[in-house]
Write an enzyme that holds these catalytic residues in place. Structure first.
Site, PDB file in Angstrom:
ATOM      1  NE  ARG A 139      -3.540  -2.081   2.596  1.00  0.00           N
ATOM      2  CZ  ARG A 139      -3.284  -2.651   3.505  1.00  0.00           C
ATOM      3  NH1 ARG A 139      -2.788  -3.568   4.660  1.00  0.00           N
ATOM      4  NH2 ARG A 139      -4.852  -4.182   3.553  1.00  0.00           N
ATOM      5  CE  LYS A 190      -8.472  -1.035  13.518  1.00  0.00           C
ATOM      6  NZ  LYS A 190      -9.484  -1.004  12.535  1.00  0.00           N
ATOM      7  CG  HIS A 228      -5.147   1.312  -5.578  1.00  0.00           C
ATOM      8  ND1 HIS A 228      -5.341   0.604  -5.118  1.00  0.00           N
ATOM      9  CD2 HIS A 228      -6.524   0.920  -6.401  1.00  0.00           C
ATOM     10  CE1 HIS A 228      -5.633  -0.703  -4.690  1.00  0.00           C
ATOM     11  NE2 HIS A 228      -6.603  -0.272  -5.591  1.00  0.00           N
ATOM     12  NE  ARG A 236      -2.898  -2.965  -1.692  1.00  0.00           N
ATOM     13  CZ  ARG A 236      -2.683  -3.522  -0.754  1.00  0.00           C
ATOM     14  NH1 ARG A 236      -1.460  -4.410  -0.798  1.00  0.00           N
ATOM     15  NH2 ARG A 236      -3.852  -3.922  -0.515  1.00  0.00           N
ATOM     16  CG  HIS A 282      -6.459  -8.002   0.721  1.00  0.00           C
ATOM     17  ND1 HIS A 282      -7.296  -8.067  -0.206  1.00  0.00           N
ATOM     18  CD2 HIS A 282      -6.368  -6.183   1.117  1.00  0.00           C
ATOM     19  CE1 HIS A 282      -7.498  -6.820  -1.014  1.00  0.00           C
ATOM     20  NE2 HIS A 282      -6.725  -5.857   0.016  1.00  0.00           N
ATOM     21  CE1 TYR A 290      -6.139  -5.911  -6.989  1.00  0.00           C
ATOM     22  CE2 TYR A 290      -7.509  -6.335  -4.721  1.00  0.00           C
ATOM     23  CZ  TYR A 290      -6.666  -5.313  -5.457  1.00  0.00           C
ATOM     24  OH  TYR A 290      -6.313  -4.476  -4.468  1.00  0.00           O
TER      25      TYR A 290
END
Length: 299
Positions: free
Chosen positions: A150, A174, A239, A242, A265, A274
């Site tokens: 990212r 996170k 992005h 990516r 993810h 994707y």
């Protein structure tokens, strides 16, 4: 509106301006819709679940379809941004109304366009007027396409994150969660060359005067590269690289579970976008692999 919501909305609008080139009026409309949603939300908008969004959108019953569509689009893109940047693990936006709308697929780069980008980078490196920033450009593009990072993960990489002979990066996301991200040999070598230009006292691999380079600066660097490579800058962003990483791996035979891990993810439904491989390849897949295909029956 909570402080968290305000901060996330600002970061989202920053991304929209830099990556999508959104016009001032568009950004203003997004801001208005998101701030209004945050003020109506029972708790932080950024933490909303499906039930919370359904309650929120019940306030839209008397609005025109076009208005509902615009508000839904703003929230969908906002939650998509939160998931993509690792600020939350799930995307509850499927609970939003869809008055004739559909989710847009990410922009696609062909293999030829990727080759054109890297030929441009190599040309800059081999030029007699090559500068340290050309080495940095090489490291940035190789890491985006070679590891699928990212934008926020890339710009904040610690200086010591790339270790010689170690084929992976340790990315902290996170809540302090860590994941291993495989790194291509090309990307590792490019990053190592760039690290020789970085002050040993720097905390970041891509430093700036105040910390690390911003995502806005990264967007600008990638769009400048697009112009030099003869690609419409509107079609290229961190992005998109990516996304090219994921799409081209999928075309090469990777499965969704592998992509889910590589992209970080938490929910595989996020990874499913994707899967837009071209129809020709899908037809070939059915004809070659299906147990009732003529080829298999002939055997």
């Amino acid at each position: 509106m909570t402080g968290h919501d305000a901060a996330y909305i600002e970061r989202f609008l920053e991304m929209m301006a830099a990556e999508s080139g959104a016009a001032i009026n568009t950004l203003s409309a997004y801001r208005s819709d998101l701030e209004q949603a945050a003020s109506l939300s029972n708790g932080p908008l950024c933490d909303s679940d499906r039930d919370s969004l359904q309650k929120l959108t019940s306030e839209w019953d008397d609005l025109k379809n076009s208005t509902v569509s615009r508000k839904s689009s703003a929230l969908k893109r906002f939650f998509g941004f939160l998931v993509e940047e690792g600020f939350r693990d799930d995307d509850p936006s499927d609970a939003l109304p869809r008055p004739g709308g559909s989710r847009n697929l990410p922009k696609i780069l062909s293999h030829d366009e990727i080759e054109s980008l890297f030929r441009t980078v190599e040309s800059r490196l081999e030029s007699e007027s090559a500068k340290p920033n050309d080495v940095r450009l090489s490291a940035l593009t190789e890491l985006l396409y070679g590891s699928g990072l990212r934008a926020s993960e890339l710009v904040s990489l610690p200086r010591n994150s790339v270790v010689q002979d170690r084929p992976f990066l340790i990315i902290k996301g996170k809540g302090g969660k860590e994941r291993l991200v495989p790194i291509s040999d090309r990307a590792r070598k490019a990053a190592e060359k760039w690290s020789d230009h970085v002050d040993e006292k720097s905390a970041y691999l891509f430093p700036s005067r105040t910390g690390h380079i911003s995502r806005i600066r990264l967007f600008q660097i990638i769009k400048d590269l697009a112009k030099q490579a003869g690609i419409n800058p509107k079609r290229l962003s961190p992005h998109v690289l990516r996304h090219a990483f994921a799409t081209h791996l999928l075309e090469g035979g990777a499965d969704l579970r592998a992509l889910q891990t590589l992209l970080g993810h938490s929910d595989i439904s996020t990874t499913q976008i994707y899967t837009h491989v071209d129809s020709k390849r899908l037809v070939e897949l059915v004809n070659d692999r299906h147990p009732l295909s003529r080829k298999n029956l002939a055997r």
